[in-house]
Design a protein around this motif. Structure first.
Motif, PDB file in Angstrom:
ATOM      1  N   ALA A 335     -25.593 -75.413 115.677  1.00  0.00           N
ATOM      2  CA  ALA A 335     -24.288 -75.330 115.024  1.00  0.00           C
ATOM      3  C   ALA A 335     -23.823 -76.709 114.553  1.00  0.00           C
ATOM      4  CB  ALA A 335     -23.258 -74.721 115.974  1.00  0.00           C
ATOM      5  N   ASN A 336     -24.220 -77.777 115.258  1.00  0.00           N
ATOM      6  CA  ASN A 336     -23.831 -79.127 114.850  1.00  0.00           C
ATOM      7  C   ASN A 336     -24.337 -79.449 113.451  1.00  0.00           C
ATOM      8  OD1 ASN A 336     -23.926 -79.135 117.935  1.00  0.00           O
ATOM      9  ND2 ASN A 336     -22.955 -81.093 117.557  1.00  0.00           N
ATOM     10  N   PHE A 337     -25.602 -79.093 113.163  1.00  0.00           N
ATOM     11  CA  PHE A 337     -26.162 -79.358 111.844  1.00  0.00           C
ATOM     12  C   PHE A 337     -25.399 -78.599 110.765  1.00  0.00           C
ATOM     13  CE2 PHE A 337     -30.387 -79.689 114.260  1.00  0.00           C
ATOM     14  CZ  PHE A 337     -30.248 -81.061 114.433  1.00  0.00           C
ATOM     15  N   ILE A 338     -25.087 -77.347 111.062  1.00  0.00           N
ATOM     16  CA  ILE A 338     -24.402 -76.502 110.075  1.00  0.00           C
ATOM     17  C   ILE A 338     -22.996 -77.034 109.820  1.00  0.00           C
ATOM     18  CG2 ILE A 338     -23.570 -74.171 109.623  1.00  0.00           C
ATOM     19  CD1 ILE A 338     -25.927 -73.192 111.418  1.00  0.00           C
ATOM     20  N   ALA A 339     -22.304 -77.430 110.880  1.00  0.00           N
ATOM     21  CA  ALA A 339     -20.969 -78.013 110.719  1.00  0.00           C
ATOM     22  C   ALA A 339     -21.030 -79.271 109.859  1.00  0.00           C
ATOM     23  CB  ALA A 339     -20.366 -78.326 112.079  1.00  0.00           C
ATOM     24  N   GLY A 340     -22.120 -80.030 109.988  1.00  0.00           N
ATOM     25  CA  GLY A 340     -22.274 -81.240 109.192  1.00  0.00           C
ATOM     26  C   GLY A 340     -22.361 -80.974 107.702  1.00  0.00           C
ATOM     27  N   LEU A 341     -22.679 -79.734 107.314  1.00  0.00           N
ATOM     28  CA  LEU A 341     -22.722 -79.345 105.901  1.00  0.00           C
ATOM     29  C   LEU A 341     -21.347 -78.952 105.370  1.00  0.00           C
ATOM     30  CD1 LEU A 341     -25.848 -76.986 106.057  1.00  0.00           C
ATOM     31  CD2 LEU A 341     -25.813 -79.380 105.286  1.00  0.00           C
ATOM     32  N   GLY A 342     -20.352 -78.867 106.260  1.00  0.00           N
ATOM     33  CA  GLY A 342     -19.031 -78.402 105.865  1.00  0.00           C
ATOM     34  C   GLY A 342     -18.882 -76.895 105.874  1.00  0.00           C
ATOM     35  N   VAL A 343     -19.855 -76.191 106.463  1.00  0.00           N
ATOM     36  CA  VAL A 343     -19.807 -74.731 106.551  1.00  0.00           C
ATOM     37  C   VAL A 343     -19.063 -74.339 107.824  1.00  0.00           C
ATOM     38  CG1 VAL A 343     -21.200 -72.635 106.807  1.00  0.00           C
ATOM     39  CG2 VAL A 343     -21.954 -74.462 105.260  1.00  0.00           C
ATOM     40  N   PRO A 344     -18.081 -73.460 107.750  1.00  0.00           N
ATOM     41  CA  PRO A 344     -17.410 -72.996 108.972  1.00  0.00           C
ATOM     42  C   PRO A 344     -18.420 -72.328 109.903  1.00  0.00           C
ATOM     43  CG  PRO A 344     -16.166 -72.356 107.031  1.00  0.00           C
ATOM     44  CD  PRO A 344     -17.482 -72.869 106.535  1.00  0.00           C
ATOM     45  N   VAL A 345     -18.359 -72.661 111.188  1.00  0.00           N
ATOM     46  CA  VAL A 345     -19.335 -72.130 112.133  1.00  0.00           C
ATOM     47  C   VAL A 345     -18.653 -71.782 113.448  1.00  0.00           C
ATOM     48  CG1 VAL A 345     -20.000 -74.490 112.822  1.00  0.00           C
ATOM     49  CG2 VAL A 345     -21.551 -72.589 113.297  1.00  0.00           C
ATOM     50  N   LEU A 346     -19.059 -70.649 114.004  1.00  0.00           N
ATOM     51  CA  LEU A 346     -18.585 -70.209 115.315  1.00  0.00           C
ATOM     52  C   LEU A 346     -19.799 -70.030 116.202  1.00  0.00           C
ATOM     53  CD1 LEU A 346     -15.971 -69.340 116.831  1.00  0.00           C
ATOM     54  CD2 LEU A 346     -16.520 -66.988 116.170  1.00  0.00           C
ATOM     55  N   ASP A 347     -19.782 -70.652 117.370  1.00  0.00           N
ATOM     56  CA  ASP A 347     -20.931 -70.647 118.279  1.00  0.00           C
ATOM     57  C   ASP A 347     -20.525 -69.967 119.592  1.00  0.00           C
ATOM     58  OD1 ASP A 347     -23.410 -71.183 119.403  1.00  0.00           O
ATOM     59  OD2 ASP A 347     -23.231 -73.362 119.263  1.00  0.00           O
ATOM     60  N   GLY A 348     -21.505 -69.826 120.494  1.00  0.00           N
ATOM     61  CA  GLY A 348     -21.223 -69.228 121.800  1.00  0.00           C
ATOM     62  C   GLY A 348     -21.015 -67.732 121.735  1.00  0.00           C
ATOM     63  N   LEU A 349     -21.653 -67.063 120.755  1.00  0.00           N
ATOM     64  CA  LEU A 349     -21.492 -65.616 120.620  1.00  0.00           C
ATOM     65  C   LEU A 349     -22.496 -64.830 121.449  1.00  0.00           C
ATOM     66  CD1 LEU A 349     -20.658 -65.585 116.834  1.00  0.00           C
ATOM     67  CD2 LEU A 349     -19.248 -64.532 118.601  1.00  0.00           C
ATOM     68  N   GLY A 350     -23.353 -65.527 122.183  1.00  0.00           N
ATOM     69  CA  GLY A 350     -24.281 -64.853 123.076  1.00  0.00           C
ATOM     70  C   GLY A 350     -23.572 -64.281 124.293  1.00  0.00           C
ATOM     71  N   PRO A 351     -24.320 -63.634 125.180  1.00  0.00           N
ATOM     72  CA  PRO A 351     -23.715 -63.016 126.360  1.00  0.00           C
ATOM     73  C   PRO A 351     -23.098 -64.050 127.297  1.00  0.00           C
ATOM     74  CG  PRO A 351     -26.098 -63.020 126.542  1.00  0.00           C
ATOM     75  CD  PRO A 351     -25.785 -63.467 125.150  1.00  0.00           C
ATOM     76  N   VAL A 352     -22.183 -63.602 128.117  1.00  0.00           N
ATOM     77  CA  VAL A 352     -21.534 -64.471 129.095  1.00  0.00           C
ATOM     78  C   VAL A 352     -22.484 -64.687 130.270  1.00  0.00           C
ATOM     79  CG1 VAL A 352     -19.570 -64.692 130.669  1.00  0.00           C
ATOM     80  CG2 VAL A 352     -19.258 -63.667 128.404  1.00  0.00           C
ATOM     81  N   GLY A 353     -22.621 -65.930 130.689  1.00  0.00           N
ATOM     82  CA  GLY A 353     -23.505 -66.250 131.801  1.00  0.00           C
ATOM     83  C   GLY A 353     -23.345 -67.698 132.191  1.00  0.00           C
ATOM     84  N   ASP A 354     -24.384 -68.248 132.854  1.00  0.00           N
ATOM     85  CA  ASP A 354     -24.285 -69.634 133.319  1.00  0.00           C
ATOM     86  C   ASP A 354     -25.636 -70.077 133.880  1.00  0.00           C
ATOM     87  OD1 ASP A 354     -23.183 -72.097 133.814  1.00  0.00           O
ATOM     88  OD2 ASP A 354     -21.709 -71.406 135.271  1.00  0.00           O
ATOM     89  N   LEU A 355     -25.653 -71.334 134.324  1.00  0.00           N
ATOM     90  CA  LEU A 355     -26.778 -71.956 135.029  1.00  0.00           C
ATOM     91  C   LEU A 355     -28.047 -72.007 134.178  1.00  0.00           C
ATOM     92  CD1 LEU A 355     -26.254 -70.484 138.618  1.00  0.00           C
ATOM     93  CD2 LEU A 355     -25.335 -72.588 137.631  1.00  0.00           C
TER      94      LEU A 355
END
Length: 389
Positions: A335-355
């Protein structure tokens, strides 16, 4: 009252919970560490097969030095129309010889290598697309799906491909794992991975007097480097050091591996200026220092565009019956690369979890289809907003 489209998506996904978990197990049990090209190539075959059953175009992109990658497109995207880009990675941090290979589950959780980071995210994206396809909602929406094989090592081969496909897009959705509070990610720190090399002059330790010790010079620099941590904008860690050949020899060479994170482009500039200053300063006579950047990702600020996407997704979450907090995350992603292009980006859409990155990695089973429903409704909402705006 749940709107009709949301209800139809939930009605499609609900009886397919077991099916989605079975696909997750199938993907998790393919060993696909970032350097395991045979395993990654097997992942690419399976992922292309799944996408080929959903989208009219799905193909494997061969790579020589890295695992093969996969691209899928709806018909409008295949015609060259710009729309929504979905990004997920197939590699994990676990090497080919790891003993952590098994998928297991209990009533609430699934465990296994990549179950959270991020094969679970791939399954979320696939089932969101399955639901939209079943309802005939993908026929007009340009959607491009990119599954890369080198994210955990900085995306050296896939970055140009991702940037090419994402440039000019309406929006991008990235499927790293969701936050513990059901968060999605609207901002990420940027990262620089660096190598510091100090050279001195070898000599016999017993002779005493002034000595051009590379280790002593490195010690001064480590203290200065760690002093750059400011509690918010910049975090820096000296994570590995090497040097010397024995206790009775003045060390001629010493090295350090550094990891630095920053919130904004201004923070990156200030960090780079301080790094250059520390590298140039000679505290021990007769030594010299070089600093080289091994890898990096730009910062992903919580921009207006990112937060607008979050607002759209949050509205869909409310219609589905829950809140959707935003998160500023220190870790980096594609997502960092995409944001660097000026494209709106939303991340963290995967399942909830940890570790993640440990043998205790897990997801909450119910979040798999919940996130698929959120993604499906968010894709349609983004497209509808664009058409009406």
């Amino acid at each position: 009252m749940i709107p009709a489209m949301h209800d139809a998506i939930l009605s499609y996904l609900e009886p397919r919970r077991r099916e989605a978990l079975d696909l997750l197990q199938r993907l998790v049990e393919i060993q696909s560490g970032s350097r395991n090209k045979p395993g990654l190539d097997r992942m690419a075959v399976d992922v292309a097969e799944v996408l080929g059953g959903i989208l009219p175009e799905a193909r494997i992109l061969p790579f020589t030095e890295h695992g093969n990658m996969v691209q899928g497109m709806t018909l409008p995207a295949a015609r060259g129309e710009k729309g929504i880009v979905l990004v997920g990675h197939m590699d994990t941090v676990f090497p080919a010889d790891t003993s952590f290979t098994a998928f297991r589950e209990d009533e609430e959780r699934c465990f296994g290598p990549g179950v959270y980071d991020m094969k679970g995210g791939l399954v979320v994206a696939f089932y969101a697309l399955k639901a939209l396809s079943q309802l005939g909602l993908l026929e007009e929406i340009p959607v491009t799906v990119l599954c890369n094989s080198d994210e955990e090592i900085g995306s050296p081969a896939s970055r140009p491909w991702i940037e090419e496909q994402a440039k000019g897009a309406l929006a991008a959705l990235v499927f790293e794992g969701g936050g513990a509070n059901n968060d999605v990610v609207t901002g990420r720190k940027g990262r620089l991975g660096m190598h510091l090399t100090v050279r001195g002059r070898a000599g016999h330790a017993a002779k005493g007097g002034a000595k051009a010790s590379a280790i002593l010079e490195l010690a001064h620099k480590i203290i200065a480097l760690e002093g750059l941590n400011d509690g918010r904008e910049i975090t820096l860690n000296v994570g590995q050091i090497t040097g010397g050949i024995g206790p009775n020899t003045v060390p001629e060479l010493a090295t350090a591996a550094l990891d630095a994170r920053f919130l904004t482009p201004d923070g990156q500039l200030r960090l780079e200026q301080n790094l250059a200053r520390i590298a140039a300063k000679e505290s021990v006579g007769g030594t010299s220092t070089t600093l080289s950047v091994q890898s990096g990702r730009p910062a992903m600020p919580q921009s207006e565009g990112n937060r607008r996407l979050w607002s759209i997704a949050r509205e869909q979450a409310h219609l589905l019956g829950y809140d959707l907090p935003e998160e500023l995350r220190s870790g980096v992603s594609d997502a960092n690369f995409i944001a660097g292009l000026g494209v709106p980006v939303l991340d963290g859409l995967g399942p909830v979890g940890d570790l993640d990155h440990s043998d205790l990695e897990f997801i909450l089973k119910d979040s798999l289809c919940a996130r698929a429903a959120l993604t499906a409704t968010t894709i349609t909402a983004i497209w509808n907003h664009a058409q009406s705006g």
